[in-house]
Each structure stands twice: as C-alpha cells, then as structure tokens.
Design a protein around this motif. Structure first.
Motif, PDB file in Angstrom:
ATOM      1  N   LYS A   1       0.823  -1.213   0.000  1.00  0.00           N
ATOM      2  CA  LYS A   1       0.000   0.000   0.000  1.00  0.00           C
ATOM      3  C   LYS A   1       0.858   1.265   0.000  1.00  0.00           C
ATOM      4  CE  LYS A   1      -4.274  -1.725   1.952  1.00  0.00           C
ATOM      5  NZ  LYS A   1      -5.308  -1.532   2.965  1.00  0.00           N
ATOM      6  N   LEU A   2       1.994   1.210   0.665  1.00  0.00           N
ATOM      7  CA  LEU A   2       2.910   2.341   0.684  1.00  0.00           C
ATOM      8  C   LEU A   2       3.404   2.658  -0.726  1.00  0.00           C
ATOM      9  CD1 LEU A   2       4.654   4.398   2.242  1.00  0.00           C
ATOM     10  CD2 LEU A   2       6.340   2.569   2.532  1.00  0.00           C
ATOM     11  N   GLU A   3       3.769   1.628  -1.452  1.00  0.00           N
ATOM     12  CA  GLU A   3       4.238   1.831  -2.820  1.00  0.00           C
ATOM     13  C   GLU A   3       3.141   2.440  -3.690  1.00  0.00           C
ATOM     14  OE1 GLU A   3       6.246  -0.802  -6.343  1.00  0.00           O
ATOM     15  OE2 GLU A   3       6.621  -1.372  -4.269  1.00  0.00           O
ATOM     16  N   ILE A   4       1.938   1.941  -3.574  1.00  0.00           N
ATOM     17  CA  ILE A   4       0.812   2.482  -4.344  1.00  0.00           C
ATOM     18  C   ILE A   4       0.555   3.936  -3.965  1.00  0.00           C
ATOM     19  CG2 ILE A   4      -1.690   2.329  -4.695  1.00  0.00           C
ATOM     20  CD1 ILE A   4      -1.361  -0.727  -4.532  1.00  0.00           C
ATOM     21  N   LEU A   5       0.526   4.225  -2.672  1.00  0.00           N
ATOM     22  CA  LEU A   5       0.302   5.595  -2.203  1.00  0.00           C
ATOM     23  C   LEU A   5       1.326   6.551  -2.804  1.00  0.00           C
ATOM     24  CD1 LEU A   5      -0.990   7.722  -0.204  1.00  0.00           C
ATOM     25  CD2 LEU A   5       0.811   7.026   1.382  1.00  0.00           C
ATOM     26  N   CYS A   6       2.572   6.164  -2.776  1.00  0.00           N
ATOM     27  CA  CYS A   6       3.641   7.069  -3.205  1.00  0.00           C
ATOM     28  C   CYS A   6       3.746   7.197  -4.722  1.00  0.00           C
ATOM     29  CB  CYS A   6       4.975   6.624  -2.615  1.00  0.00           C
ATOM     30  SG  CYS A   6       4.988   6.822  -0.814  1.00  0.00           S
TER      31      CYS A   6
ATOM     32  N   PHE B   1      -2.875   7.140   3.823  1.00  0.00           N
ATOM     33  CA  PHE B   1      -1.708   7.518   4.620  1.00  0.00           C
ATOM     34  C   PHE B   1      -1.945   7.198   6.090  1.00  0.00           C
ATOM     35  CE2 PHE B   1       0.354  10.789   7.269  1.00  0.00           C
ATOM     36  CZ  PHE B   1       1.685  10.525   6.980  1.00  0.00           C
ATOM     37  N   LEU B   2      -3.090   7.607   6.624  1.00  0.00           N
ATOM     38  CA  LEU B   2      -3.387   7.342   8.037  1.00  0.00           C
ATOM     39  C   LEU B   2      -3.448   5.843   8.321  1.00  0.00           C
ATOM     40  CD1 LEU B   2      -6.022  10.090   8.914  1.00  0.00           C
ATOM     41  CD2 LEU B   2      -3.567  10.076   9.421  1.00  0.00           C
ATOM     42  N   SER B   3      -4.002   5.087   7.400  1.00  0.00           N
ATOM     43  CA  SER B   3      -4.076   3.635   7.571  1.00  0.00           C
ATOM     44  C   SER B   3      -2.678   3.021   7.579  1.00  0.00           C
ATOM     45  CB  SER B   3      -4.916   3.032   6.441  1.00  0.00           C
ATOM     46  OG  SER B   3      -4.872   1.629   6.479  1.00  0.00           O
TER      47      SER B   3
ATOM     48  N   PHE C   1       8.970  11.411  18.282  1.00  0.00           N
ATOM     49  CA  PHE C   1       7.985  10.478  17.765  1.00  0.00           C
ATOM     50  C   PHE C   1       6.640  10.693  18.453  1.00  0.00           C
ATOM     51  CE2 PHE C   1       5.534   6.586  17.940  1.00  0.00           C
ATOM     52  CZ  PHE C   1       5.373   6.348  16.588  1.00  0.00           C
ATOM     53  N   GLY C   2       6.654  10.940  19.744  1.00  0.00           N
ATOM     54  CA  GLY C   2       5.413  11.179  20.483  1.00  0.00           C
ATOM     55  C   GLY C   2       4.648  12.368  19.947  1.00  0.00           C
ATOM     56  N   ILE C   3       5.356  13.423  19.612  1.00  0.00           N
ATOM     57  CA  ILE C   3       4.705  14.610  19.022  1.00  0.00           C
ATOM     58  C   ILE C   3       4.107  14.239  17.674  1.00  0.00           C
ATOM     59  CG2 ILE C   3       5.165  16.888  18.019  1.00  0.00           C
ATOM     60  CD1 ILE C   3       7.226  17.227  20.366  1.00  0.00           C
ATOM     61  N   PHE C   4       4.847  13.492  16.864  1.00  0.00           N
ATOM     62  CA  PHE C   4       4.329  13.027  15.572  1.00  0.00           C
ATOM     63  C   PHE C   4       3.074  12.184  15.775  1.00  0.00           C
ATOM     64  CE2 PHE C   4       4.158   9.392  12.636  1.00  0.00           C
ATOM     65  CZ  PHE C   4       3.813  10.062  11.472  1.00  0.00           C
ATOM     66  N   TRP C   5       3.132  11.233  16.711  1.00  0.00           N
ATOM     67  CA  TRP C   5       1.975  10.356  16.939  1.00  0.00           C
ATOM     68  C   TRP C   5       0.782  11.171  17.440  1.00  0.00           C
ATOM     69  CZ3 TRP C   5       0.305   6.252  14.962  1.00  0.00           C
ATOM     70  CH2 TRP C   5      -0.735   5.528  15.543  1.00  0.00           C
ATOM     71  N   TRP C   6       1.021  12.140  18.291  1.00  0.00           N
ATOM     72  CA  TRP C   6      -0.061  13.010  18.758  1.00  0.00           C
ATOM     73  C   TRP C   6      -0.680  13.741  17.566  1.00  0.00           C
ATOM     74  CZ3 TRP C   6       0.292  18.510  18.676  1.00  0.00           C
ATOM     75  CH2 TRP C   6      -0.834  19.150  19.191  1.00  0.00           C
ATOM     76  N   TYR C   7       0.161  14.232  16.650  1.00  0.00           N
ATOM     77  CA  TYR C   7      -0.344  14.904  15.443  1.00  0.00           C
ATOM     78  C   TYR C   7      -1.226  13.943  14.644  1.00  0.00           C
ATOM     79  CZ  TYR C   7      -0.345  16.473  10.585  1.00  0.00           C
ATOM     80  OH  TYR C   7      -0.732  16.805   9.309  1.00  0.00           O
ATOM     81  N   ILE C   8      -0.727  12.735  14.402  1.00  0.00           N
ATOM     82  CA  ILE C   8      -1.489  11.744  13.623  1.00  0.00           C
ATOM     83  C   ILE C   8      -2.813  11.425  14.322  1.00  0.00           C
ATOM     84  CG2 ILE C   8      -1.509   9.318  12.854  1.00  0.00           C
ATOM     85  CD1 ILE C   8       0.216  11.182  11.078  1.00  0.00           C
TER      86      ILE C   8
END
Length: 177
Positions: A92-97, A110-112, A142-149
């Motif tokens: 799925k990553l390859e398809i997305l990109c 992306f979220l999935s 990473f915690g800030i990133f995860w909070w954003y997500i």
C-alpha cells in the motif's frame, strides 16, 4: 486529570501552546492557512515556508518518505501472524507514493499505513488509551508526531489542498526521522 490533560501537559514540555493550538485548529478543520501549516511544520523541525517548499520539492519528499518508511518496516521484527500485515503495508505504501493525484484518498490511505506501521513497531500497546503519553515519554519527537497523527480525523471532508498539507506534514516528519 484525564488522559488528554496529561498528554497536553506533557506536550507543553516540548512544544509551545500556540503550536498545540495550531494542530488542534488544523485537525478540527478550522484552519489551513500557510501560517498554521508552517507552525505545524516547524514542530517537526522544518524552517521556512513549508507550503512553498513542498510544492517545489513534493516528489523528492514523497520518495524520501517512502524509502525511510520502507526501511523502517522492513527492519521491524514481527510475529509470524503479522507478516501478511507487513507485506500489505509495503504494498500500500508503494501504491500511495506512486499516485497522489487524489489527496483525499491519499489522506485516508496515509493514516491507515501509518497506523499499521506503528502497530507493527509497538504491537497491541498502540491500541491502549495511554499510548500517546507513552510515546511522548520514550521518544518526544515520535510522540509529538503520533499526537499529530492521532489529532487528525480518520476521514475528512476537507478540500484536496488541506488533505495534501496534512499528508505532506506527516511525510516530512517520517522522511527525516
């Protein structure tokens, strides 16, 4: 003090209140201006005009994101029961990109992908209510990133440009993590 209060208090140790407010207003759908996007980008270490720079370098960012996330996923040891998930994420990553022509669709994918990749790295703990707090304590970046997500809605009825900004911000963090 409930979990969100704990997380907000902990976040304030790493980012300023104005940035927290920007993420909240962006994720709730009330903001998508360049200043808000730039403030969120600065939270991930970007300096300058994120919107303008990413318009010029979008393909390079997407490729860097894809290579970094592929490497991270490939290097993550998983239980036999999660091998199929690992392969599915890489596919799925390859398809997305390869195709970001529909940013609203890309947003959901992306979220999935991110949710599943983080699950591979941390397992069942990602499903717990205190995972955001845990991730902030073990690795604040990473915690800030995860909070954003986690702040972003699972689906969004946003204009394509806002979906694009949300995805590229997340891609930027992971391309440089």
């Amino acid at each position: 003090m409930d979990l969100s209060d704990k997380v907000n208090t902990l976040l304030e140790d790493f980012i300023d209140a104005e940035t927290i407010k920007s993420v909240v207003s962006f994720s709730k759908g009330t903001e998508n201006n360049d200043a808000t996007v730039n403030q969120i980008a600065s939270m991930f270490g970007f300096s300058g005009d994120f919107c303008k720079t990413q318009s010029e370098n979008e393909n390079k960012l997407i490729q860097s994101f894809m290579h970094n996330l592929q490497l991270l996923i490939q290097k993550t040891w998983v239980e036999k029961s999660d091998i199929a998930l690992k392969e599915q994420i890489l596919y799925k990553l390859e398809i997305l990109c390869k195709d970001t022509s529909d940013w609203a669709k890309a947003y959901t994918e992306f979220l999935s992908i991110i949710g599943n990749a983080v699950y591979l790295m941390f397992g069942q703990q990602t499903k717990s209510d205190d995972f955001c707090e845990y991730s902030l304590r073990i690795d604040p970046e990473f915690g800030i990133f995860w909070w954003y997500i986690q702040s972003l809605p699972a689906t969004a009825e946003w204009p394509s440009e806002k979906c694009r900004n949300a995805v590229l911000l997340g891609m930027y963090f992971l391309a440089n993590y």
